[in-house]
Write a protein that holds these residues in place. Structure first.
Motif, PDB file in Angstrom:
ATOM      1  N   ILE A 154       0.859  -1.177   0.000  1.00  0.00           N
ATOM      2  CA  ILE A 154       0.000   0.000   0.000  1.00  0.00           C
ATOM      3  C   ILE A 154       0.895   1.227   0.000  1.00  0.00           C
ATOM      4  N   ASN A 155       0.692   2.112  -0.970  1.00  0.00           N
ATOM      5  CA  ASN A 155       1.506   3.330  -1.095  1.00  0.00           C
ATOM      6  C   ASN A 155       3.002   3.003  -1.068  1.00  0.00           C
ATOM      7  N   ASN A 156       3.366   1.937  -1.758  1.00  0.00           N
ATOM      8  CA  ASN A 156       4.758   1.486  -1.892  1.00  0.00           C
ATOM      9  C   ASN A 156       5.402   1.095  -0.568  1.00  0.00           C
ATOM     10  N   GLN A 157       4.582   0.715   0.414  1.00  0.00           N
ATOM     11  CA  GLN A 157       5.065   0.194   1.705  1.00  0.00           C
ATOM     12  C   GLN A 157       4.437  -1.180   1.924  1.00  0.00           C
ATOM     13  N   LEU A 158       5.199  -2.103   2.502  1.00  0.00           N
ATOM     14  CA  LEU A 158       4.722  -3.458   2.750  1.00  0.00           C
ATOM     15  C   LEU A 158       4.091  -3.537   4.146  1.00  0.00           C
ATOM     16  N   TYR A 159       2.850  -4.063   4.220  1.00  0.00           N
ATOM     17  CA  TYR A 159       2.118  -4.193   5.473  1.00  0.00           C
ATOM     18  C   TYR A 159       1.605  -5.616   5.603  1.00  0.00           C
ATOM     19  N   GLN A 160       1.346  -6.037   6.855  1.00  0.00           N
ATOM     20  CA  GLN A 160       0.733  -7.331   7.113  1.00  0.00           C
ATOM     21  C   GLN A 160      -0.460  -7.129   8.041  1.00  0.00           C
ATOM     22  N   VAL A 161      -1.209  -8.196   8.302  1.00  0.00           N
ATOM     23  CA  VAL A 161      -2.367  -8.107   9.182  1.00  0.00           C
ATOM     24  C   VAL A 161      -1.904  -7.599  10.548  1.00  0.00           C
ATOM     25  N   GLY A 162      -2.629  -6.614  11.074  1.00  0.00           N
ATOM     26  CA  GLY A 162      -2.286  -6.022  12.357  1.00  0.00           C
ATOM     27  C   GLY A 162      -1.489  -4.735  12.248  1.00  0.00           C
ATOM     28  N   SER A 163      -0.930  -4.456  11.074  1.00  0.00           N
ATOM     29  CA  SER A 163      -0.145  -3.236  10.879  1.00  0.00           C
ATOM     30  C   SER A 163      -1.044  -2.014  10.964  1.00  0.00           C
ATOM     31  N   LYS A 164      -0.514  -0.933  11.512  1.00  0.00           N
ATOM     32  CA  LYS A 164      -1.242   0.335  11.572  1.00  0.00           C
ATOM     33  C   LYS A 164      -0.914   1.153  10.324  1.00  0.00           C
ATOM     34  N   ILE A 165      -1.961   1.750   9.748  1.00  0.00           N
ATOM     35  CA  ILE A 165      -1.806   2.578   8.563  1.00  0.00           C
ATOM     36  C   ILE A 165      -2.898   3.644   8.576  1.00  0.00           C
ATOM     37  N   ALA A 166      -2.523   4.881   8.404  1.00  0.00           N
ATOM     38  CA  ALA A 166      -3.461   6.012   8.288  1.00  0.00           C
ATOM     39  C   ALA A 166      -4.514   6.014   9.404  1.00  0.00           C
ATOM     40  N   ASP A 167      -4.083   5.993  10.633  1.00  0.00           N
ATOM     41  CA  ASP A 167      -4.962   6.041  11.805  1.00  0.00           C
ATOM     42  C   ASP A 167      -5.942   4.877  11.897  1.00  0.00           C
TER      43      ASP A 167
END
Length: 111
Positions: A65-78
């Motif tokens: 997302i937005n060129n960043q790697l995230y996994q379940v549980g990660s915080k993103i945009a509040d």
């Protein structure tokens, strides 16, 4: 004389209607504000979050997302990522980010 007046009147009418019609045309180079599939509120809520792809390993799924790697549980945009599926990300605040179907399909397979 009345023919000249009539001709000038018709010419004026055609010119005015042509410019009014041209103002109604959409500029093809202007970016779309939102797609027809999304409501205005939904498009505004997801502005700034773009799901590029889903990466699946043997045991986990990651979302780019937005060129960043995230996994379940990660915080993103509040908010927090609750679930990652084959083609979407479900956020804790109820939003759903969907990746373009052509990106998620593999050559030689049908879903």
């Amino acid at each position: 004389m009345w023919r000249i007046n009539l001709s000038l009147s018709l010419l004026l009418l055609v010119c005015c209607s042509h410019s009014a019609w041209a103002e109604m045309l959409r500029d093809p180079t202007r970016p779309l504000v939102s797609s027809g599939a999304m409501s205005g509120a939904h498009a505004t809520a997801n502005r700034g979050l773009k799901l590029h792809s889903i990466v699946t390993s043997a045991s986990r799924r990651y979302a780019l997302i937005n060129n960043q790697l995230y996994q379940v549980g990660s915080k993103i945009a509040d908010t927090q990522i609750q679930r990652i599926t084959d083609n979407s990300v479900i956020l804790a605040d109820g939003r759903k980010l969907v990746v373009f179907q052509g990106v998620t399909s593999q050559l030689g397979t049908q879903k």
